[in-house]
Design a protein around this motif. Structure first.
Motif: not given
Ligand code: SAM
Ligand code: SF4
Ligand code: FES
Length: 329
Positions: A253-277
């Motif tokens: 979430t902190a990545m998306e707070t600093l970059n509006p597309n942060g979670r998607i960029i992260a998912l395309q750079s090694g990530a495979n999990v998201v934790m929605p509230n």
């Protein structure tokens, strides 16, 4: 990759595209294209600790504190299950109100539903962790935050680095899928210490790693500090994927707070999990660990729809499984 090579990559931005691409390939090969969604319940913002970076620290008097009790937690669990979540994450400050008895009751109740359960409630004794495991908790998240002992001491008055490390090894020995991670961009943090953080993840053989850029909070001693760099945090995450190919790594979430597309960029750079509230909107503004947190005005259904849409738009799928570590090597 040795420490020298990690430092080289962290210091040099010319290989960023290669690194993100490589981490994406390693993610695809080892954990596939499915994204695991974990339903996050932030059930208490009361905390006895004084972590200098965190808005929930006990020294912050300018915050409306809350606790969500068992019955209401179960209500959120039921709703999350109905929405298709296969993992629930219970997160809070270090709040002693929830003693081992209360926590084990909550855990056993949640485990009546067909979900994996992750706890993220801070440092506890070996016996408490053991009781949580016995009651059915599957996973535990406890970031080391930084492996630089001097910086750790500076950031965590009255706390001990050795205690934090011991907690992580206790969790591992009790059979928890153990998650850790670090903050990127803390004041006086060095690139070398970030390399050491990554090597620590490997040494622990962590099952999950969450990397977040540091975001200064106005009601903390670090109010005037510079914020962390999104791309540096992304690089730490991508290198972690190369070093621990089969683990679960959230797009934070902190990545998306600093970059509006942060979670998607992260998912395309090694990530495979998201934790929605999955808690209702009224609590979200009050769980302000840092300012500008995303999803503050949305409800659980909106977040689920939002993140599903984004994930599908990049050609990935939502997992229908609990998403334990795969152990490919
Ligand atoms: N109290 C538990 C603990 O500390 O492990 C769990 C909740 S704590 C709010 C979860 C994580 O929030 C911490 O591990 C820390 O890395 C992160 N965090 C706290 N303050 C932050 C800040 N200002 N910027 C970015 N992340 C922060
Ligand atoms: Fe409390 Fe966790 Fe925030 Fe530290 S990071 S002040 S332990 S909620
Ligand atoms: Fe909450 Fe997008 S995930 S609004």
């Amino acid at each position: 990759m040795n420490k020298h090579e990690i430092i080289e990559l962290l210091n040099n931005d010319s290989k960023n595209d290669w690194l993100f691409n490589e981490a994406d390939k390693v993610r695809h090969k080892n954990v596939g294209d499915e994204v695991h969604l974990r339903g996050l319940i932030e059930f208490s913002n009361i905390c006895k600790r004084q972590c200098k970076y965190c808005g929930l620290r006990s020294g912050n008097k300018n915050i409306d504190r809350y606790r969500i009790l068992k019955d209401e937690i179960i209500l959120y669990v039921k709703k999350a299950v109905d929405m298709g979540y296969k993992t629930i994450v219970l997160q809070s400050g270090e709040d002693d109100y929830y003693d081992a008895d209360k926590m084990t009751e909550i855990i056993s109740e949640i485990k009546k539903y067909d979900v994996a359960l992750t706890l993220s409630i801070g440092e506890k004794t070996y016996d408490e962790y053991k009781a949580f495991k016995k009651a059915g908790a599957d996973r535990y998240l406890l970031r080391i935050e930084t492996t630089d002992k001097k910086l750790y001491k500076e950031m965590h008055p009255h706390a001990s680095f050795e205690d934090r490390v011991n907690c992580l090894y206790n969790l591992k020995s009790l059979g928890f899928e153990t998650g850790t991670g670090c903050l990127v961009g803390l004041p006086n943090q060095t690139i070398e210490s970030l390399a050491n953080d990554i090597l620590f993840f490997k040494e622990l053989n962590a099952d999950m790693i969450g990397i977040g850029p540091f975001i200064p909070h106005q009601e903390t001693p670090l109010a005037k500090a510079d914020k962390g760099d999104f791309w540096l945090a992304l690089k730490v995450m991508a290198i972690t994927r190369l070093i621990l190919p089969d683990i679960n790594i959230p797009a934070t979430t902190a990545m998306e707070t600093l970059n509006p597309n942060g979670r998607i960029i992260a998912l395309q750079s090694g990530a495979n999990v998201v934790m929605p509230n999955v808690t209702s909107t009224e609590y979200r503004t009050k769980y302000e660990i840092y300012p500008g947190k995303i999803c503050i005005n949305e409800n659980p259904q909106q977040c689920r729809g939002c993140i599903e849409g984004k994930i599908k738009a990049i050609g990935r799928t939502i997992s229908t499984e609990k998403g334990f570590r795969k152990f490919s090597n």
